[in-house]
Design a protein around this motif. Structure first.
Motif, PDB file in Angstrom:
ATOM      1  N   LEU A  48     -40.236 -63.988  32.114  1.00  0.00           N
ATOM      2  CA  LEU A  48     -41.398 -63.382  31.799  1.00  0.00           C
ATOM      3  C   LEU A  48     -42.246 -63.621  33.092  1.00  0.00           C
ATOM      4  O   LEU A  48     -42.874 -62.671  33.590  1.00  0.00           O
ATOM      5  CB  LEU A  48     -41.931 -64.083  30.637  1.00  0.00           C
ATOM      6  N   VAL A  49     -42.215 -64.916  33.761  1.00  0.00           N
ATOM      7  CA  VAL A  49     -42.951 -64.955  34.991  1.00  0.00           C
ATOM      8  C   VAL A  49     -42.770 -63.884  35.944  1.00  0.00           C
ATOM      9  O   VAL A  49     -43.503 -63.454  36.679  1.00  0.00           O
ATOM     10  CB  VAL A  49     -42.872 -66.587  35.231  1.00  0.00           C
ATOM     11  N   ASP A  50     -41.533 -63.752  36.208  1.00  0.00           N
ATOM     12  CA  ASP A  50     -40.850 -63.125  37.466  1.00  0.00           C
ATOM     13  C   ASP A  50     -41.258 -61.576  37.205  1.00  0.00           C
ATOM     14  O   ASP A  50     -41.222 -60.771  38.053  1.00  0.00           O
ATOM     15  CB  ASP A  50     -39.603 -63.156  37.718  1.00  0.00           C
ATOM     16  N   ALA A  51     -41.179 -61.196  35.861  1.00  0.00           N
ATOM     17  CA  ALA A  51     -41.335 -59.932  35.492  1.00  0.00           C
ATOM     18  C   ALA A  51     -42.735 -59.319  35.547  1.00  0.00           C
ATOM     19  O   ALA A  51     -43.169 -58.081  35.945  1.00  0.00           O
ATOM     20  CB  ALA A  51     -41.121 -59.548  34.071  1.00  0.00           C
ATOM     21  N   LEU A  52     -43.848 -60.210  35.354  1.00  0.00           N
ATOM     22  CA  LEU A  52     -45.430 -59.735  35.573  1.00  0.00           C
ATOM     23  C   LEU A  52     -45.372 -59.299  37.185  1.00  0.00           C
ATOM     24  O   LEU A  52     -45.188 -59.981  38.025  1.00  0.00           O
ATOM     25  CB  LEU A  52     -46.218 -60.963  35.429  1.00  0.00           C
ATOM     26  N   SER A  53     -46.295 -58.241  37.100  1.00  0.00           N
ATOM     27  CA  SER A  53     -46.265 -57.495  38.650  1.00  0.00           C
ATOM     28  C   SER A  53     -47.231 -58.662  39.622  1.00  0.00           C
ATOM     29  O   SER A  53     -46.819 -58.593  40.699  1.00  0.00           O
ATOM     30  CB  SER A  53     -47.188 -56.216  38.613  1.00  0.00           C
ATOM     31  N   VAL A  54     -47.989 -59.419  39.175  1.00  0.00           N
ATOM     32  CA  VAL A  54     -48.900 -60.356  39.939  1.00  0.00           C
ATOM     33  C   VAL A  54     -48.383 -61.682  39.294  1.00  0.00           C
ATOM     34  O   VAL A  54     -48.849 -62.110  38.204  1.00  0.00           O
ATOM     35  CB  VAL A  54     -50.319 -60.307  39.835  1.00  0.00           C
ATOM     36  N   ARG A  55     -47.717 -62.570  39.941  1.00  0.00           N
ATOM     37  CA  ARG A  55     -47.377 -63.963  39.512  1.00  0.00           C
ATOM     38  C   ARG A  55     -48.574 -64.742  39.125  1.00  0.00           C
ATOM     39  O   ARG A  55     -49.525 -65.226  39.889  1.00  0.00           O
ATOM     40  CB  ARG A  55     -46.600 -64.670  40.478  1.00  0.00           C
ATOM     41  N   PRO A  56     -48.617 -65.113  37.658  1.00  0.00           N
ATOM     42  CA  PRO A  56     -49.942 -65.782  37.187  1.00  0.00           C
ATOM     43  C   PRO A  56     -49.953 -67.411  37.229  1.00  0.00           C
ATOM     44  O   PRO A  56     -48.627 -67.888  37.727  1.00  0.00           O
ATOM     45  CB  PRO A  56     -49.771 -65.356  35.832  1.00  0.00           C
ATOM     46  N   ALA A  57     -50.874 -67.839  37.025  1.00  0.00           N
ATOM     47  CA  ALA A  57     -50.695 -69.304  36.859  1.00  0.00           C
ATOM     48  C   ALA A  57     -49.976 -69.767  35.649  1.00  0.00           C
ATOM     49  O   ALA A  57     -49.974 -69.032  34.493  1.00  0.00           O
ATOM     50  CB  ALA A  57     -52.180 -69.774  36.613  1.00  0.00           C
ATOM     51  N   VAL A  58     -49.280 -70.692  35.576  1.00  0.00           N
ATOM     52  CA  VAL A  58     -48.488 -71.383  34.556  1.00  0.00           C
ATOM     53  C   VAL A  58     -48.868 -72.484  34.205  1.00  0.00           C
ATOM     54  O   VAL A  58     -49.176 -73.667  34.836  1.00  0.00           O
ATOM     55  CB  VAL A  58     -47.085 -71.381  35.115  1.00  0.00           C
ATOM     56  N   GLU A  59     -49.059 -72.897  32.837  1.00  0.00           N
ATOM     57  CA  GLU A  59     -49.696 -73.933  32.276  1.00  0.00           C
ATOM     58  C   GLU A  59     -48.647 -74.640  31.188  1.00  0.00           C
ATOM     59  O   GLU A  59     -48.464 -73.689  30.277  1.00  0.00           O
ATOM     60  CB  GLU A  59     -50.997 -73.824  31.592  1.00  0.00           C
ATOM     61  N   ILE A  60     -48.262 -75.684  31.364  1.00  0.00           N
ATOM     62  CA  ILE A  60     -47.248 -76.274  30.536  1.00  0.00           C
ATOM     63  C   ILE A  60     -47.868 -77.376  29.470  1.00  0.00           C
ATOM     64  O   ILE A  60     -48.630 -78.439  30.204  1.00  0.00           O
ATOM     65  CB  ILE A  60     -46.162 -77.129  31.105  1.00  0.00           C
ATOM     66  N   LEU A  61     -47.827 -76.932  28.260  1.00  0.00           N
ATOM     67  CA  LEU A  61     -48.602 -78.213  27.141  1.00  0.00           C
ATOM     68  C   LEU A  61     -47.696 -79.263  27.308  1.00  0.00           C
ATOM     69  O   LEU A  61     -48.499 -80.508  27.369  1.00  0.00           O
ATOM     70  CB  LEU A  61     -48.560 -77.446  26.035  1.00  0.00           C
ATOM     71  N   GLU A  62     -46.471 -79.390  27.106  1.00  0.00           N
ATOM     72  CA  GLU A  62     -45.700 -80.427  27.035  1.00  0.00           C
ATOM     73  C   GLU A  62     -44.452 -80.379  27.961  1.00  0.00           C
ATOM     74  O   GLU A  62     -43.404 -80.089  27.646  1.00  0.00           O
ATOM     75  CB  GLU A  62     -45.309 -80.707  25.548  1.00  0.00           C
ATOM     76  N   PRO A  63     -44.621 -80.798  29.318  1.00  0.00           N
ATOM     77  CA  PRO A  63     -43.613 -80.566  30.190  1.00  0.00           C
ATOM     78  C   PRO A  63     -42.279 -81.170  29.910  1.00  0.00           C
ATOM     79  O   PRO A  63     -42.409 -82.410  29.403  1.00  0.00           O
ATOM     80  CB  PRO A  63     -44.299 -81.381  31.568  1.00  0.00           C
ATOM     81  N   ALA A  64     -41.277 -80.458  30.223  1.00  0.00           N
ATOM     82  CA  ALA A  64     -39.758 -80.789  29.707  1.00  0.00           C
ATOM     83  C   ALA A  64     -39.115 -80.980  31.067  1.00  0.00           C
ATOM     84  O   ALA A  64     -39.299 -80.514  32.039  1.00  0.00           O
ATOM     85  CB  ALA A  64     -39.167 -79.713  28.922  1.00  0.00           C
ATOM     86  N   THR A  65     -38.015 -82.220  30.965  1.00  0.00           N
ATOM     87  CA  THR A  65     -37.423 -82.590  32.405  1.00  0.00           C
ATOM     88  C   THR A  65     -36.300 -81.434  32.655  1.00  0.00           C
ATOM     89  O   THR A  65     -35.750 -81.111  33.622  1.00  0.00           O
ATOM     90  CB  THR A  65     -37.019 -83.889  32.141  1.00  0.00           C
ATOM     91  N   THR A  66     -35.843 -80.899  31.401  1.00  0.00           N
ATOM     92  CA  THR A  66     -34.652 -79.878  31.432  1.00  0.00           C
ATOM     93  C   THR A  66     -34.935 -78.604  30.267  1.00  0.00           C
ATOM     94  O   THR A  66     -35.656 -78.745  29.575  1.00  0.00           O
ATOM     95  CB  THR A  66     -33.346 -80.688  30.933  1.00  0.00           C
ATOM     96  N   ASN A  67     -34.136 -77.694  30.532  1.00  0.00           N
ATOM     97  CA  ASN A  67     -34.036 -76.897  29.366  1.00  0.00           C
ATOM     98  C   ASN A  67     -33.662 -77.114  28.260  1.00  0.00           C
ATOM     99  O   ASN A  67     -32.560 -77.720  27.902  1.00  0.00           O
ATOM    100  CB  ASN A  67     -33.151 -75.777  30.016  1.00  0.00           C
ATOM    101  N   PRO A  68     -34.600 -77.107  27.090  1.00  0.00           N
ATOM    102  CA  PRO A  68     -34.569 -77.677  25.628  1.00  0.00           C
ATOM    103  C   PRO A  68     -33.135 -77.202  25.280  1.00  0.00           C
ATOM    104  O   PRO A  68     -32.182 -77.966  24.705  1.00  0.00           O
ATOM    105  CB  PRO A  68     -35.582 -77.140  24.703  1.00  0.00           C
ATOM    106  N   LEU A  69     -32.642 -75.750  25.241  1.00  0.00           N
ATOM    107  CA  LEU A  69     -31.296 -75.177  24.757  1.00  0.00           C
ATOM    108  C   LEU A  69     -30.139 -75.878  25.488  1.00  0.00           C
ATOM    109  O   LEU A  69     -29.010 -76.249  24.977  1.00  0.00           O
ATOM    110  CB  LEU A  69     -31.479 -73.736  25.029  1.00  0.00           C
ATOM    111  N   LEU A  70     -30.222 -76.100  26.936  1.00  0.00           N
ATOM    112  CA  LEU A  70     -29.387 -76.753  27.563  1.00  0.00           C
ATOM    113  C   LEU A  70     -28.948 -78.001  27.318  1.00  0.00           C
ATOM    114  O   LEU A  70     -28.063 -78.467  27.130  1.00  0.00           O
ATOM    115  CB  LEU A  70     -29.433 -76.406  29.173  1.00  0.00           C
ATOM    116  N   ARG A  71     -30.260 -78.724  27.163  1.00  0.00           N
ATOM    117  CA  ARG A  71     -30.182 -80.131  26.724  1.00  0.00           C
ATOM    118  C   ARG A  71     -29.522 -80.307  25.378  1.00  0.00           C
ATOM    119  O   ARG A  71     -28.594 -81.229  25.269  1.00  0.00           O
ATOM    120  CB  ARG A  71     -31.450 -80.553  26.604  1.00  0.00           C
TER     121      ARG A  71
END
Length: 364
Positions: free
Chosen positions: A123-146
């Motif tokens: 999603l971030v890469d597909a946006l024409s202008v790279r937006p600011a990203v805000e994480i509510l609860e930062p994860a150390t790894t991808n949840p699905l991979l974990r």
């Protein structure tokens, strides 16, 4: 020093003789060979399917407002849910109804991506202008991979420990019920017989673990998941080390528990508590793979350390000294379990008839 004193002791020769007998009998079993082959194929198929699926992801669910809807709807592979404001978007994120939210922002891009634990890179890469990203609860790894790694560690430990632990128990009871043990004990001390059984089945179990590690490595390389492979390297090595001593502990207890009965149908009555100890790490690591407190406790409990500590190493939640401390606790527990197990085994092996009570087996 003469050749007699330099060579291996008769005791060690007898131990390896019993170990070789255990290995040979298992390798002659078509059921064992077929089940091992199926296990390796399932592991390889799981990794290949996971790798190929990750290259063809499902549509990303995104919450948007009326101001950002036009921006996101134009993106490929996205499913849009319109919300009234940020509060409603956060509610959807926390309930995991959407993977991300694109909301109005005062910065140069005009919008920002909001996510719960990890922002979807597509999603971030597909946006024409790279937006600011805000994480509510930062994860150390991808949840699905974990989650999948947790299943992997838990399932491998469960299957290997229960399979070979059960093999030891059945072998002990079979020798008792057929009176073969009386012949064996006339030539081999009981503790030597126990050591040979544990060593033989430990070699088989570790061979299976190393084969699975090799299969996983090949599968990750073939599917181009080199980042996952690099992050799994150290945890897999630690898993093998912890499993080695954890299995020796469990194998000693399985043999001791089985020696207290004389019939195959009674095995479950004495080995069920040990089987529960084997199953507990599998259940706990799947349910609580994202709970740091539970994983920390698991990593220091001897029966669950082979699963808990590698999992914490994978997600980066363990300090460098923690695996060493956990391993020291496991080794001490292993020594204690071998001592108690050997005493029960030695005292119970020639006791035929009704099931022996634990107190009687300890007293001798």
């Amino acid at each position: 020093m003469n050749a007699r004193t330099a060579g291996p002791s008769p005791q060690s020769n007898l131990t390896w003789l019993v170990a070789e007998r255990e290995i040979a009998s298992k390798l002659r079993s078509k059921a064992f060979l077929i089940s091992t082959g199926i296990l390796l194929l399932i592991a390889l198929a799981g990794i290949l399917i996971g790798g190929f699926t990750s290259k063809n992801p499902e549509a990303t669910t995104v919450a948007v407002t009326s101001e950002t809807a036009a921006v996101v709807e134009a993106l490929p592979n996205t499913k849009v849910t319109e919300v009234a404001d940020r509060d409603e978007a956060e509610q959807l994120l926390r309930s995991e109804d959407v993977e991300a939210a694109v909301l109005p922002s005062d910065d140069g891009a005009g919008y920002a991506v909001i996510a719960l634990k990890d922002a979807p890179g597509s999603l971030v890469d597909a946006l024409s202008v790279r937006p600011a990203v805000e994480i509510l609860e930062p994860a150390t790894t991808n949840p699905l991979l974990r989650y999948f790694i947790a299943i992997g560690f838990g399932l491998v430990f469960l299957m290997a420990a229960s399979t070979f632990g059960g093999t030891i128990a059945q072998s002990v009871v079979e020798e008792k019920s057929t009176r073969v043990v009386e012949v064996l004990l006339s030539a081999i001390p009981a503790r030597t017989l126990l050591a040979g059984k544990v060593i033989g089945n430990t070699i088989l179990a570790m061979t299976q673990i190393l084969a699975l590690a090799a299969i996983a490595t090949v599968g990750l390389i073939v599917t181009g998941q080199k980042e996952v492979l690099s992050s799994l390297g150290a945890p897999i090595i630690w898993f093998a080390v912890f499993f080695l001593f954890g299995f020796i502990l469990l194998a000693s207890l399985f043999a001791a528990a089985a020696s207290m009965v004389s019939r195959q149908e009674d095995i479950g009555s004495t080995t069920t508590p040990i089987t529960m100890l084997v199953m507990a790490p599998y259940v706990l690591v799947i349910v609580f793979n994202d709970n740091p407190l539970v994983l920390t406790i698991m990593s220091y409990v001897p029966f669950s350390a082979p699963v808990g500590m590698p999992m914490r190493l994978f997600v980066g939640e363990a300090q460098w000294w923690e695996p060493l401390l956990s391993l020291a606790i496991l080794l001490a527990s292993c020594v204690a379990a071998i001592a108690v197990g050997a005493k029960i085994y030695e005292n119970s092996l020639l006791r035929m008839g009704a099931k022996l009570k634990l107190a009687e087996a300890l007293r001798g």
